[in-house]
Write an enzyme that holds these catalytic residues in place. Structure first.
Site, PDB file in Angstrom:
ATOM      1  N   LYS A   1       0.841  -1.210   0.000  1.00 31.68           N
ATOM      2  CA  LYS A   1       0.000   0.000   0.000  1.00 31.68           C
ATOM      3  C   LYS A   1       0.870   1.252   0.000  1.00 31.68           C
ATOM      4  O   LYS A   1       0.670   2.171  -0.778  1.00 31.68           O
ATOM      5  CB  LYS A   1      -0.909   0.045   1.244  1.00 31.68           C
ATOM      6  CG  LYS A   1      -1.753  -1.179   1.469  1.00 31.68           C
ATOM      7  CD  LYS A   1      -2.586  -1.070   2.735  1.00 31.68           C
ATOM      8  CE  LYS A   1      -1.795  -1.029   4.023  1.00 31.68           C
ATOM      9  NZ  LYS A   1      -1.049  -2.264   4.333  1.00 31.68           N
TER      10      LYS A   1
ATOM     11  N   ARG B   1      -9.162   1.255   9.567  1.00 34.47           N
ATOM     12  CA  ARG B   1      -8.838  -0.167   9.757  1.00 34.47           C
ATOM     13  C   ARG B   1      -9.880  -0.887  10.586  1.00 34.47           C
ATOM     14  O   ARG B   1      -9.708  -2.065  10.900  1.00 34.47           O
ATOM     15  CB  ARG B   1      -7.511  -0.303  10.497  1.00 34.47           C
ATOM     16  CG  ARG B   1      -6.372   0.072   9.626  1.00 34.47           C
ATOM     17  CD  ARG B   1      -5.103  -0.338  10.281  1.00 34.47           C
ATOM     18  NE  ARG B   1      -4.065   0.340   9.577  1.00 34.47           N
ATOM     19  CZ  ARG B   1      -2.874  -0.158   9.376  1.00 34.47           C
ATOM     20  NH1 ARG B   1      -2.556  -1.328   9.848  1.00 34.47           N
ATOM     21  NH2 ARG B   1      -1.987   0.515   8.719  1.00 34.47           N
TER      22      ARG B   1
ATOM     23  N   ARG C   1      12.018  -5.665   4.367  1.00 40.29           N
ATOM     24  CA  ARG C   1      11.720  -4.228   4.231  1.00 40.29           C
ATOM     25  C   ARG C   1      12.711  -3.371   5.029  1.00 40.29           C
ATOM     26  O   ARG C   1      13.065  -3.681   6.155  1.00 40.29           O
ATOM     27  CB  ARG C   1      10.309  -3.911   4.715  1.00 40.29           C
ATOM     28  CG  ARG C   1      10.090  -2.383   4.712  1.00 40.29           C
ATOM     29  CD  ARG C   1       8.685  -1.944   4.818  1.00 40.29           C
ATOM     30  NE  ARG C   1       8.024  -2.404   6.015  1.00 40.29           N
ATOM     31  CZ  ARG C   1       6.731  -2.288   6.221  1.00 40.29           C
ATOM     32  NH1 ARG C   1       5.964  -1.749   5.296  1.00 40.29           N
ATOM     33  NH2 ARG C   1       6.194  -2.729   7.331  1.00 40.29           N
TER      34      ARG C   1
ATOM     35  N   ARG D   1      11.861  -1.498  10.756  1.00 40.10           N
ATOM     36  CA  ARG D   1      10.852  -1.108  11.752  1.00 40.10           C
ATOM     37  C   ARG D   1      10.790  -2.152  12.865  1.00 40.10           C
ATOM     38  O   ARG D   1      10.927  -3.336  12.602  1.00 40.10           O
ATOM     39  CB  ARG D   1       9.477  -1.007  11.068  1.00 40.10           C
ATOM     40  CG  ARG D   1       9.222   0.351  10.480  1.00 40.10           C
ATOM     41  CD  ARG D   1       8.001   0.416   9.618  1.00 40.10           C
ATOM     42  NE  ARG D   1       6.832  -0.280  10.111  1.00 40.10           N
ATOM     43  CZ  ARG D   1       5.671  -0.342   9.446  1.00 40.10           C
ATOM     44  NH1 ARG D   1       5.545   0.246   8.283  1.00 40.10           N
ATOM     45  NH2 ARG D   1       4.645  -0.989   9.944  1.00 40.10           N
TER      46      ARG D   1
ATOM     47  N   ARG E   1      -0.092  -8.685  13.639  1.00 39.09           N
ATOM     48  CA  ARG E   1      -0.657  -7.667  12.738  1.00 39.09           C
ATOM     49  C   ARG E   1      -1.606  -8.304  11.729  1.00 39.09           C
ATOM     50  O   ARG E   1      -2.629  -7.732  11.383  1.00 39.09           O
ATOM     51  CB  ARG E   1       0.481  -6.931  12.002  1.00 39.09           C
ATOM     52  CG  ARG E   1       1.205  -5.948  12.903  1.00 39.09           C
ATOM     53  CD  ARG E   1       2.576  -5.573  12.374  1.00 39.09           C
ATOM     54  NE  ARG E   1       2.541  -4.892  11.099  1.00 39.09           N
ATOM     55  CZ  ARG E   1       3.622  -4.707  10.325  1.00 39.09           C
ATOM     56  NH1 ARG E   1       4.800  -5.155  10.730  1.00 39.09           N
ATOM     57  NH2 ARG E   1       3.526  -4.060   9.199  1.00 39.09           N
TER      58      ARG E   1
HETATM   59  P1  AP5 Z   1       4.978  -1.606   1.791  1.00 40.60           P
HETATM   60  O1  AP5 Z   1       4.652  -0.742   0.612  1.00 40.60           O
HETATM   61  O2  AP5 Z   1       5.779  -0.999   2.894  1.00 40.60           O
HETATM   62  O3  AP5 Z   1       3.651  -2.314   2.345  1.00 40.60           O
HETATM   63  P2  AP5 Z   1       2.433  -1.741   3.203  1.00 40.60           P
HETATM   64  O4  AP5 Z   1       1.207  -2.389   2.668  1.00 40.60           O
HETATM   65  O5  AP5 Z   1       2.466  -0.244   3.239  1.00 40.60           O
HETATM   66  O6  AP5 Z   1       2.797  -2.394   4.582  1.00 40.60           O
HETATM   67  P3  AP5 Z   1       2.855  -1.853   6.087  1.00 40.60           P
HETATM   68  O7  AP5 Z   1       3.511  -2.941   6.857  1.00 40.60           O
HETATM   69  O8  AP5 Z   1       3.472  -0.477   6.182  1.00 40.60           O
HETATM   70  O9  AP5 Z   1       1.400  -1.761   6.439  1.00 40.60           O
HETATM   71  P4  AP5 Z   1       0.817  -1.863   7.827  1.00 40.60           P
HETATM   72  O10 AP5 Z   1      -0.570  -1.588   7.468  1.00 40.60           O
HETATM   73  O11 AP5 Z   1       1.042  -3.086   8.582  1.00 40.60           O
HETATM   74  O12 AP5 Z   1       1.684  -0.809   8.679  1.00 40.60           O
HETATM   75  P5  AP5 Z   1       1.387   0.683   9.110  1.00 40.60           P
HETATM   76  O13 AP5 Z   1       2.649   1.412   9.124  1.00 40.60           O
HETATM   77  O14 AP5 Z   1       0.235   1.243   8.341  1.00 40.60           O
HETATM   78  O15 AP5 Z   1       5.742  -2.899   1.220  1.00 40.60           O
HETATM   79  C1  AP5 Z   1       6.258  -3.878   2.109  1.00 40.60           C
HETATM   80  C2  AP5 Z   1       7.641  -4.365   1.583  1.00 40.60           C
HETATM   81  O16 AP5 Z   1       7.415  -5.079   0.368  1.00 40.60           O
HETATM   82  C3  AP5 Z   1       8.606  -3.220   1.226  1.00 40.60           C
HETATM   83  O17 AP5 Z   1       9.911  -3.602   1.538  1.00 40.60           O
HETATM   84  C4  AP5 Z   1       8.433  -3.035  -0.294  1.00 40.60           C
HETATM   85  O18 AP5 Z   1       9.646  -2.573  -0.903  1.00 40.60           O
HETATM   86  C5  AP5 Z   1       8.108  -4.459  -0.724  1.00 40.60           C
HETATM   87  N1  AP5 Z   1       7.174  -4.505  -1.845  1.00 40.60           N
HETATM   88  C6  AP5 Z   1       6.124  -3.668  -2.095  1.00 40.60           C
HETATM   89  N2  AP5 Z   1       5.473  -4.041  -3.205  1.00 40.60           N
HETATM   90  C7  AP5 Z   1       6.119  -5.147  -3.665  1.00 40.60           C
HETATM   91  C8  AP5 Z   1       5.915  -6.010  -4.788  1.00 40.60           C
HETATM   92  N3  AP5 Z   1       4.922  -5.820  -5.646  1.00 40.60           N
HETATM   93  N4  AP5 Z   1       6.751  -7.060  -4.943  1.00 40.60           N
HETATM   94  C9  AP5 Z   1       7.768  -7.273  -4.074  1.00 40.60           C
HETATM   95  N5  AP5 Z   1       8.030  -6.497  -3.001  1.00 40.60           N
HETATM   96  C10 AP5 Z   1       7.203  -5.447  -2.800  1.00 40.60           C
HETATM   97  O19 AP5 Z   1       0.860   0.461  10.603  1.00 40.60           O
HETATM   98  C11 AP5 Z   1       1.733   0.070  11.629  1.00 40.60           C
HETATM   99  C12 AP5 Z   1       0.995   0.008  12.963  1.00 40.60           C
HETATM  100  O20 AP5 Z   1       0.436   1.308  13.280  1.00 40.60           O
HETATM  101  C13 AP5 Z   1      -0.209  -0.941  13.018  1.00 40.60           C
HETATM  102  O21 AP5 Z   1       0.178  -2.279  13.289  1.00 40.60           O
HETATM  103  C14 AP5 Z   1      -1.025  -0.313  14.163  1.00 40.60           C
HETATM  104  O22 AP5 Z   1      -0.468  -0.658  15.417  1.00 40.60           O
HETATM  105  C15 AP5 Z   1      -0.820   1.187  13.950  1.00 40.60           C
HETATM  106  N6  AP5 Z   1      -1.870   1.760  13.088  1.00 40.60           N
HETATM  107  C16 AP5 Z   1      -1.686   2.318  11.865  1.00 40.60           C
HETATM  108  N7  AP5 Z   1      -2.870   2.740  11.369  1.00 40.60           N
HETATM  109  C17 AP5 Z   1      -3.805   2.442  12.304  1.00 40.60           C
HETATM  110  C18 AP5 Z   1      -5.224   2.608  12.368  1.00 40.60           C
HETATM  111  N8  AP5 Z   1      -5.920   3.168  11.367  1.00 40.60           N
HETATM  112  N9  AP5 Z   1      -5.878   2.163  13.465  1.00 40.60           N
HETATM  113  C19 AP5 Z   1      -5.207   1.609  14.504  1.00 40.60           C
HETATM  114  N10 AP5 Z   1      -3.872   1.417  14.511  1.00 40.60           N
HETATM  115  C20 AP5 Z   1      -3.173   1.825  13.415  1.00 40.60           C
END
Ligand code: AP5
Length: 212
Positions: A13, A89, A122, A155, A166
């Protein structure tokens, strides 16, 4: 342009949202980055969020809803719309945005095995949050961000153990949003298991910026 990025952790994403952001004026709002910034600045909201994030649990709705509603009130969002990554979420969070007219909700789907494998490689820039991968997207210089020369870090919620929590949170709380937005006719499903470039083509097509 008002776009939501939905999908499991590591679906890509953030990668797709950053690419789209380069082509449009709408600001990119990333809930995870806002929370990580609040933690590094030792803000009250960051102290509250950190305990949940370390374990891979969702931060309570009341905390994140307040952050997003305030951010969407800012001038840039009013003028250009927004790309919103990582919110909502939960159904409660989605209902807090009930009055917003989204153009599309992009749902990136991958299976849990691919998600776990992706997360291990990552690396993220600690300064500008640019996303890299040890196999799939290497920086020009090891450990250094191409864009701002910041340090690339892993991270602390990217361990296999925390990732499993997660994913559970995703399946229980976030996946039901698929039906919620499908009923509103907003969902575009994108297979997120192909290459970044292929997926970006689909993304541009989904938001009306490219033709097939
Ligand atoms: P990446 O693009 O980083 O993936 P992503 O979907 O953004 O993954 P995240 O882990 O950041 O999402 P998340 O939702 O768990 O974390 P967030 O920070 O939002 O890609 C991942 C890896 O794959 C990278 O290395 C990339 O290079 C590689 N890649 C990408 N596309 C690829 C492809 N096509 N092929 C191969 N490789 C590829 O949230 C973290 C924490 O914050 C949560 O756990 C929660 O505690 C809190 N939080 C955040 N938002 C909320 C909310 N709304 N409500 C409550 N808690 C929240």
């Amino acid at each position: 342009m008002k776009i939501l990025f939905l999908g499991p952790p590591a679906a890509g994403k953030g990668t797709q949202a950053q690419l789209l952001h380069k082509q449009v004026k709408a600001p990119l709002i990333v809930m995870g980055d806002i929370l990580r910034e609040a933690i590094s600045q030792k803000l009250e909201v960051g102290i509250q969020a950190e305990a949940y994030m370390k374990k891979g649990l969702l931060v309570p709705d009341e905390v994140v809803i307040k952050i997003v509603l305030n951010r969407l009130e800012e001038e840039d969002c009013k003028k250009y719309g927004f790309l919103l990554d990582g919110f909502p979420r939960t159904l409660e969070q989605a209902k807090a945005l009930e009055s917003v007219d989204f153009d599309k909700v992009l749902y990136y789907h991958i299976n849990d095995e691919v998600a776990i494998a992706r997360i291990a490689g990552r690396r993220t820039c600690e300064k500008c949050s640019a996303i890299y991968h040890l196999q799939n997207k290497l920086p020009k210089q090891a450990g250094i961000c191409d864009l701002c020369q910041g340090k690339l870090i892993q991270r602390n919620d990217d361990s296999e153990h925390v990732m499993k929590t997660r994913l559970i949170a995703y399946h229980e709380k976030t996946k039901p949003l698929l039906d919620y937005y499908q009923e509103k006719g907003l969902i575009v499903k994108i297979n997120a298991m192909s290459s970044v470039e292929e997926i970006f083509k689909e993304t541009l097509f989904a938001v009306g910026l490219a033709r097939k």
